[in-house]
Design a protein around this motif. Structure first.
Motif, PDB file in Angstrom:
ATOM      1  N   VAL A  36      -0.533   9.244  -7.159  1.00 57.55           N
ATOM      2  CA  VAL A  36      -0.278  10.581  -7.694  1.00 57.55           C
ATOM      3  C   VAL A  36       0.698  11.311  -6.782  1.00 57.55           C
ATOM      4  O   VAL A  36       0.471  11.398  -5.567  1.00 57.55           O
ATOM      5  N   ILE A  37       1.774  11.822  -7.361  1.00 60.22           N
ATOM      6  CA  ILE A  37       2.750  12.637  -6.631  1.00 60.22           C
ATOM      7  C   ILE A  37       2.560  14.087  -7.062  1.00 60.22           C
ATOM      8  O   ILE A  37       2.564  14.396  -8.251  1.00 60.22           O
ATOM      9  N   LEU A  49      -4.780  14.218 -12.544  1.00 62.07           N
ATOM     10  CA  LEU A  49      -3.664  13.507 -13.143  1.00 62.07           C
ATOM     11  C   LEU A  49      -3.190  14.273 -14.376  1.00 62.07           C
ATOM     12  O   LEU A  49      -3.922  14.389 -15.363  1.00 62.07           O
ATOM     13  N   TYR A  50      -1.981  14.786 -14.311  1.00 61.38           N
ATOM     14  CA  TYR A  50      -1.442  15.595 -15.398  1.00 61.38           C
ATOM     15  C   TYR A  50      -1.260  14.749 -16.653  1.00 61.38           C
ATOM     16  O   TYR A  50      -0.744  13.630 -16.611  1.00 61.38           O
ATOM     17  N   GLY A  51      -1.681  15.321 -17.781  1.00 64.15           N
ATOM     18  CA  GLY A  51      -1.505  14.654 -19.062  1.00 64.15           C
ATOM     19  C   GLY A  51      -2.652  13.757 -19.467  1.00 64.15           C
ATOM     20  O   GLY A  51      -2.671  13.264 -20.600  1.00 64.15           O
ATOM     21  N   LEU A  52      -3.610  13.522 -18.561  1.00 71.81           N
ATOM     22  CA  LEU A  52      -4.726  12.640 -18.863  1.00 71.81           C
ATOM     23  C   LEU A  52      -6.050  13.394 -18.800  1.00 71.81           C
ATOM     24  O   LEU A  52      -6.268  14.209 -17.896  1.00 71.81           O
ATOM     25  N   SER A  87       0.849  -1.191   0.000  1.00 75.20           N
ATOM     26  CA  SER A  87       0.000   0.000   0.000  1.00 75.20           C
ATOM     27  C   SER A  87       0.882   1.238   0.000  1.00 75.20           C
ATOM     28  O   SER A  87       2.038   1.194   0.425  1.00 75.20           O
ATOM     29  N   PHE A  88       0.311   2.338  -0.509  1.00 71.90           N
ATOM     30  CA  PHE A  88       1.034   3.608  -0.524  1.00 71.90           C
ATOM     31  C   PHE A  88       0.012   4.735  -0.510  1.00 71.90           C
ATOM     32  O   PHE A  88      -0.901   4.762  -1.344  1.00 71.90           O
ATOM     33  N   ALA A  89       0.180   5.661   0.431  1.00 76.40           N
ATOM     34  CA  ALA A  89      -0.699   6.833   0.520  1.00 76.40           C
ATOM     35  C   ALA A  89      -0.144   7.926  -0.377  1.00 76.40           C
ATOM     36  O   ALA A  89       0.980   8.387  -0.175  1.00 76.40           O
ATOM     37  N   ASP A  90      -0.916   8.337  -1.395  1.00 75.99           N
ATOM     38  CA  ASP A  90      -0.400   9.313  -2.343  1.00 75.99           C
ATOM     39  C   ASP A  90      -0.699  10.737  -1.886  1.00 75.99           C
ATOM     40  O   ASP A  90      -1.205  10.970  -0.779  1.00 75.99           O
ATOM     41  N   ASP A  91      -0.357  11.701  -2.735  1.00 80.72           N
ATOM     42  CA  ASP A  91      -0.458  13.102  -2.332  1.00 80.72           C
ATOM     43  C   ASP A  91      -1.867  13.672  -2.455  1.00 80.72           C
ATOM     44  O   ASP A  91      -2.086  14.857  -2.190  1.00 80.72           O
TER      45      ASP A  91
END
Length: 288
Positions: free
Chosen positions: A120-121, A101-104, A8-12
């Protein structure tokens, strides 16, 4: 953490991305993918933004092995089926605030998140470059990556060179837009430019006016800022500075030293060290 353990990872955005095992097939925005590669994480694919084209922009890809990393394309070429064609088990994207989300396209991003975990960072101007780098380092560690030996020391050395640079050379960051005008960066809005200012480098600001991150100026105005060093945008959407033939820019061209600048910087210690070392070379030459 073992290969089979839950991940798991908590994003920004404050969202928790979860998987039954550590992801091994990462699809990433090109800036994120190139940064993760510097930690030993090879993405299975990368994608660009609306500024990019049918081929990856070499100014953004760092040392990514492009012969073995699938470039999905950019802009209108990106749909969910294209993004998922390599069967990624994690997507790493960047945001310039507000979590988008940049670019999408937002609808594409929504359907993508329904299919695969997304991290997302935030790389926006509200963040310090050190904090962005920390977040990428945390993500890389969670994916089994590790920093390159000696990279932190190289970064410290480059920082000290800038702190000790002689004189007070004036540094201007810009993106050439054409033969008539350029986009001059407002240094306080760019994390990597704020780092230079914090290290004692004299960053030149364009005139106040329209534009949050950039001021659109003609070449006469750019030359009037009297730069000793020019950080020039080398992404594919900018024209090469040495192709600018505006007579008003000629005095600055003859006088100023130039340094390649990617406004979407890789955020690993070694990439940051390379950039700062190039700036140090230029300011030492200009101020010595």
């Amino acid at each position: 953490m073992t290969e089979q353990s839950a991940w798991s990872f908590a994003d920004d955005r404050g969202r928790l991305a979860v998987a039954g095992r550590r992801p091994t097939r990462v699809l990433a925005y090109v800036q994120a993918g190139a940064t993760l590669w510097d930690y030993g994480i090879r993405p299975e694919g990368i994608f660009g933004s609306g500024h990019d084209g049918a081929e990856p922009d070499r100014a953004k890809t760092g040392t990514l092995p492009l012969d073995s990393v699938d470039y999905r394309g950019a802009g209108d070429d990106l749909d969910v089926d294209t993004l998922l064609r390599g069967r990624p088990d994690l997507v790493v994207a960047v945001s310039y605030g507000h979590g988008q989300l940049y670019g999408l396209d937002p609808d594409t991003a929504k359907h993508l998140e329904a299919s695969v975990p997304v991290v997302v960072i935030d790389v926006g101007q509200a963040r310090t470059l050190d904090r962005v780098a920390e977040r990428f380092a945390e993500l890389a560690r969670s994916l089994g990556g590790a920093p390159v030996a000696g990279a932190a020391e190289e970064l410290d050395t480059a920082r000290e060179r800038l702190r000790s640079a002689p004189g007070e050379p004036r540094v201007l960051a810009l993106s050439p837009a054409g033969q008539a005008e350029a986009y001059a960066a407002r240094p306080q809005m760019w994390p990597e430019l704020r780092v230079l200012a914090e290290l004692g480098i004299t960053m030149v600001s364009p005139p106040a006016g329209a534009g949050v991150n950039w001021a659109t100026v003609d070449w006469r105005t750019a030359a009037a800022l009297e730069p000793d060093v020019v950080l020039t945008d080398v992404r594919s959407n900018a024209i090469p500075l040495d192709e600018v033939a505006a007579p008003a820019w000629e005095p600055a061209r003859r006088h100023a030293r130039t340094v390649p600048w990617n406004p979407e910087p890789l955020c690993s210690p070694q990439a940051h060290a390379r950039f700062l070392a190039l700036v140090a070379d230029a300011v030492e030459g200009a101020g010595g």
